[in-house]
Scaffold this motif. Sequence first.
Motif, mmCIF file in Angstrom:
data_model
loop_
_atom_site.group_PDB
_atom_site.id
_atom_site.type_symbol
_atom_site.label_atom_id
_atom_site.label_comp_id
_atom_site.label_asym_id
_atom_site.label_seq_id
_atom_site.Cartn_x
_atom_site.Cartn_y
_atom_site.Cartn_z
ATOM 1 N N ARG A 417 -29.252 48.919 -101.156
ATOM 2 C CA ARG A 417 -27.897 48.651 -100.672
ATOM 3 C C ARG A 417 -26.906 48.600 -101.843
ATOM 4 O O ARG A 417 -25.823 49.189 -101.791
ATOM 5 C CB ARG A 417 -27.865 47.320 -99.898
ATOM 6 C CG ARG A 417 -26.475 46.982 -99.337
ATOM 7 C CD ARG A 417 -26.469 45.671 -98.573
ATOM 8 N NE ARG A 417 -26.931 44.514 -99.341
ATOM 9 C CZ ARG A 417 -26.209 43.863 -100.243
ATOM 10 N NH1 ARG A 417 -24.980 44.263 -100.523
ATOM 11 N NH2 ARG A 417 -26.708 42.824 -100.890
ATOM 12 N N LEU A 418 -27.271 47.917 -102.932
ATOM 13 C CA LEU A 418 -26.368 47.818 -104.092
ATOM 14 C C LEU A 418 -26.029 49.206 -104.642
ATOM 15 O O LEU A 418 -24.881 49.491 -104.999
ATOM 16 C CB LEU A 418 -27.008 46.978 -105.202
ATOM 17 C CG LEU A 418 -27.195 45.488 -104.913
ATOM 18 C CD1 LEU A 418 -27.938 44.821 -106.068
ATOM 19 C CD2 LEU A 418 -25.840 44.813 -104.696
ATOM 20 N N CYS A 419 -27.033 50.056 -104.684
ATOM 21 C CA CYS A 419 -26.797 51.402 -105.229
ATOM 22 C C CYS A 419 -25.915 52.217 -104.286
ATOM 23 O O CYS A 419 -24.990 52.906 -104.735
ATOM 24 C CB CYS A 419 -28.121 52.122 -105.467
ATOM 25 S SG CYS A 419 -29.045 51.397 -106.831
ATOM 26 N N GLU A 420 -26.193 52.113 -103.011
ATOM 27 C CA GLU A 420 -25.390 52.873 -102.052
ATOM 28 C C GLU A 420 -23.920 52.443 -102.111
ATOM 29 O O GLU A 420 -23.012 53.278 -102.090
ATOM 30 C CB GLU A 420 -25.946 52.643 -100.650
ATOM 31 C CG GLU A 420 -25.432 53.652 -99.646
ATOM 32 C CD GLU A 420 -25.938 53.356 -98.236
ATOM 33 O OE1 GLU A 420 -27.062 52.835 -98.090
ATOM 34 O OE2 GLU A 420 -25.169 53.629 -97.293
ATOM 35 N N GLU A 421 -23.734 51.123 -102.236
ATOM 36 C CA GLU A 421 -22.358 50.621 -102.333
ATOM 37 C C GLU A 421 -21.661 51.163 -103.585
ATOM 38 O O GLU A 421 -20.500 51.551 -103.545
ATOM 39 C CB GLU A 421 -22.360 49.090 -102.393
ATOM 40 C CG GLU A 421 -22.469 48.460 -101.020
ATOM 41 C CD GLU A 421 -22.695 46.946 -101.098
ATOM 42 O OE1 GLU A 421 -23.000 46.373 -100.037
ATOM 43 O OE2 GLU A 421 -22.588 46.362 -102.204
ATOM 44 N N ALA A 422 -22.379 51.190 -104.690
ATOM 45 C CA ALA A 422 -21.778 51.687 -105.943
ATOM 46 C C ALA A 422 -21.415 53.167 -105.809
ATOM 47 O O ALA A 422 -20.340 53.595 -106.243
ATOM 48 C CB ALA A 422 -22.739 51.476 -107.108
ATOM 49 N N VAL A 423 -22.300 53.940 -105.194
ATOM 50 C CA VAL A 423 -22.028 55.376 -105.026
ATOM 51 C C VAL A 423 -20.795 55.558 -104.139
ATOM 52 O O VAL A 423 -19.895 56.357 -104.450
ATOM 53 C CB VAL A 423 -23.255 56.107 -104.413
ATOM 54 C CG1 VAL A 423 -22.917 57.557 -104.094
ATOM 55 C CG2 VAL A 423 -24.440 56.027 -105.363
ATOM 56 N N ASN A 424 -20.739 54.811 -103.057
ATOM 57 C CA ASN A 424 -19.580 54.947 -102.156
ATOM 58 C C ASN A 424 -18.283 54.522 -102.837
ATOM 59 O O ASN A 424 -17.255 55.167 -102.685
ATOM 60 C CB ASN A 424 -19.779 54.104 -100.885
ATOM 61 C CG ASN A 424 -20.802 54.751 -99.974
ATOM 62 O OD1 ASN A 424 -21.098 55.936 -100.111
ATOM 63 N ND2 ASN A 424 -21.353 53.978 -99.062
ATOM 64 N N ARG A 425 -18.354 53.422 -103.583
ATOM 65 C CA ARG A 425 -17.143 52.937 -104.260
ATOM 66 C C ARG A 425 -16.662 53.968 -105.284
ATOM 67 O O ARG A 425 -15.479 54.280 -105.378
ATOM 68 C CB ARG A 425 -17.407 51.594 -104.941
ATOM 69 C CG ARG A 425 -16.119 50.794 -105.130
ATOM 70 C CD ARG A 425 -16.357 49.367 -105.590
ATOM 71 N NE ARG A 425 -17.558 48.783 -105.041
ATOM 72 C CZ ARG A 425 -18.547 48.241 -105.770
ATOM 73 N NH1 ARG A 425 -18.465 48.209 -107.077
ATOM 74 N NH2 ARG A 425 -19.611 47.730 -105.197
ATOM 75 N N ALA A 426 -17.584 54.513 -106.051
ATOM 76 C CA ALA A 426 -17.207 55.502 -107.074
ATOM 77 C C ALA A 426 -16.625 56.753 -106.412
ATOM 78 O O ALA A 426 -15.603 57.294 -106.858
ATOM 79 C CB ALA A 426 -18.420 55.863 -107.921
ATOM 80 N N SER A 427 -17.245 57.194 -105.322
ATOM 81 C CA SER A 427 -16.779 58.419 -104.663
ATOM 82 C C SER A 427 -15.380 58.215 -104.085
ATOM 83 O O SER A 427 -14.509 59.078 -104.218
ATOM 84 C CB SER A 427 -17.720 58.807 -103.519
ATOM 85 O OG SER A 427 -19.017 58.937 -104.013
ATOM 86 N N GLN A 428 -15.194 57.080 -103.452
ATOM 87 C CA GLN A 428 -13.885 56.779 -102.866
ATOM 88 C C GLN A 428 -12.812 56.715 -103.944
ATOM 89 O O GLN A 428 -11.718 57.252 -103.798
ATOM 90 C CB GLN A 428 -13.987 55.434 -102.124
ATOM 91 C CG GLN A 428 -12.958 55.247 -101.038
ATOM 92 C CD GLN A 428 -12.977 56.407 -100.053
ATOM 93 O OE1 GLN A 428 -14.011 56.703 -99.481
ATOM 94 N NE2 GLN A 428 -11.854 57.091 -99.906
ATOM 95 N N ALA A 429 -13.142 56.062 -105.055
ATOM 96 C CA ALA A 429 -12.177 55.921 -106.150
ATOM 97 C C ALA A 429 -11.825 57.299 -106.716
ATOM 98 O O ALA A 429 -10.659 57.591 -106.993
ATOM 99 C CB ALA A 429 -12.745 55.020 -107.239
ATOM 100 N N MET A 430 -12.810 58.157 -106.882
ATOM 101 C CA MET A 430 -12.549 59.504 -107.420
ATOM 102 C C MET A 430 -11.608 60.280 -106.511
ATOM 103 O O MET A 430 -10.751 61.016 -106.982
ATOM 104 C CB MET A 430 -13.849 60.286 -107.536
ATOM 105 C CG MET A 430 -14.544 60.116 -108.830
ATOM 106 S SD MET A 430 -13.565 60.696 -110.225
ATOM 107 C CE MET A 430 -14.546 60.038 -111.547
ATOM 108 N N GLU A 431 -11.796 60.115 -105.208
ATOM 109 C CA GLU A 431 -10.903 60.789 -104.252
ATOM 110 C C GLU A 431 -9.447 60.430 -104.532
ATOM 111 O O GLU A 431 -8.553 61.239 -104.365
ATOM 112 C CB GLU A 431 -11.225 60.369 -102.817
ATOM 113 C CG GLU A 431 -12.454 60.999 -102.237
ATOM 114 C CD GLU A 431 -12.296 62.499 -102.028
ATOM 115 O OE1 GLU A 431 -11.168 63.010 -102.077
ATOM 116 O OE2 GLU A 431 -13.335 63.161 -101.850
#
Length: 548
Positions: A417-431
Amino acid sequence: MPTDSNEHRYVTTPIFYVNDRPHVGHCYSTTLCDVYARFMRLAGHEVFFLTGTDEHAAKVVDAAAKRSLTPLEWADQNAAAFRDTFKSLGLTFDDFVRTTEDRHKSRVLAYLEALRQTADVYVGEYEGWYDAGQEEYLTEARAKECEFKSPINRQPLVRKRESNSFFRLSAYQKKLEQLLNGGTVDGQTFRVEPEARRNEVLGRLREGLNDVPISRSGANGWGIPFPGSADQTVYVWIDALFNYLSIIDTDERRKFWNSGPLHVIAKDILWFHAVIWPAFLLALRQCPGFEWVRLPKLVYSHSFWISEGQKMSKTLGNFVDLQAIQRYVTTYGNDAWRHYLVTQGPLGATDADFAAAKFHETYTTDLVNTVGNCTSRVTAMINKYFEGVVPPETSTRQQVDKSNESNVVLPGFEWPRLCEEAVNRASQAMENFDLYTAVEAAMGLVRRIDAFINATEPFKVAKDPARQEELGTILYQCLEALRIASLLLWPVLPEKMEQFWKAIKQDVNPRADRLSELTRWGGLVAGTKVEKVALYPRIELPKVEATV
Ligand code: MSP
């Protein structure tokens, strides 16, 4: 995940004047675009990243004359310096435009021919306050506000009178206000970030818009001849802005424009990008054959680097110039240079200070003590306790997390879960071109792994032969979370993350693989033989001070 659809992405830097050599400011905008382009490629998008040089400025003629060169000879030298510098810094641009190239000039002529057929272009007289350094007229109100000096280089403004072709910018005032207020024009939206900059533009817009000259005389033939007026050339700013379109205006590349360009620039040239450019594109869309021309998705206007607390200037000698850049890269490595620019730079609405001490501190804290330390700690323990063979994730000393069926050694460390959250946060921020938050998401994960090691104390667990499985699970989770963090860090730290992948036998191809698949928990296979790594050497300050 939003970034994982197979869309196209188009990202551009300003095209840089060739009157001088590249410095930290130019490298900064281009590095930001590179990080974005790398991330988006890894996320599965087809990306087109464009940079290049703006060559038809009058100051190029002056600078060349001082050296007894033709403008093109001088432009050739400096365009090569920009291209070589960007290449040597590992920046992965897909094309490098020079405005003196035929492929650009011929398209500019086509756009202007089309626009001349509309009521938006007319011939008229112009008199106003001219900023020669910027090649820009200021409105009466703005000239007064700036005390009749250039807001950029503080040289006196010149009163100038010309007979030119004009673009009817004034006709677009309402539409631009509507767009900048988040509205739609012609079925199109257009964003300017950060918010503070957008508000500045809106404020200036409300003062009223003058029409802008798009041709000029007296350029001694340096420039694109203006269609229909033998003695005039295309105003350099119009010539330059069109680069974003001309280079993508081919059958194979037009799809990138359709995806909505992202223009990365600094605050000095925001007016051109947030007002003049969208107005031109709206006008061009009305012309037969150009209905496909849409507005950019986002203009991101970052702030300025200053140096050691002061504005960078030739007289102060505090320019972070090519030699200084080279010294930083040689001393600390290319990743460290990129990391400093991205995490400490003027991404938002305030300027940032480029300081040697801050560079050193950032390198030591984030790269040596965090990323470097964690990767070496984890790979060293796997080598020490498991002879370098990745153990399976089996033991569950405390409990199994029923919600995601994964092994939880310690509550609070639910790794998938922690990793998935980090990936989503990074992807959203890059957008949103929020590169800082994207990097932070990955760094946060690394810090969490450190906290996990401190809480579970694998070096103590190792002393008890009955707890071998638990030890293996802890170390598997550390390395797997690190592998996922390394994928998010790669756009900023490509060299060292690739070195890390090699050491842990991960064969990643960022142009072909997909972030969503690569970051799925469990990608690291038990039984893989991994090597110990030392990614970022500690550097002693006295040694640095002698060189930087
Ligand atoms: N040729 C025009 C741009 C035309 S774009 C269609 C121009 N060129 S420039 O060489 O002066 O580059 C300006 C850009 O360089 C800024 O917008 C910014 O991207 C970068 N920077 C130059 N100095 C900078 C700093 N001190 N700090 C950060 N970026 C700066 O304007």
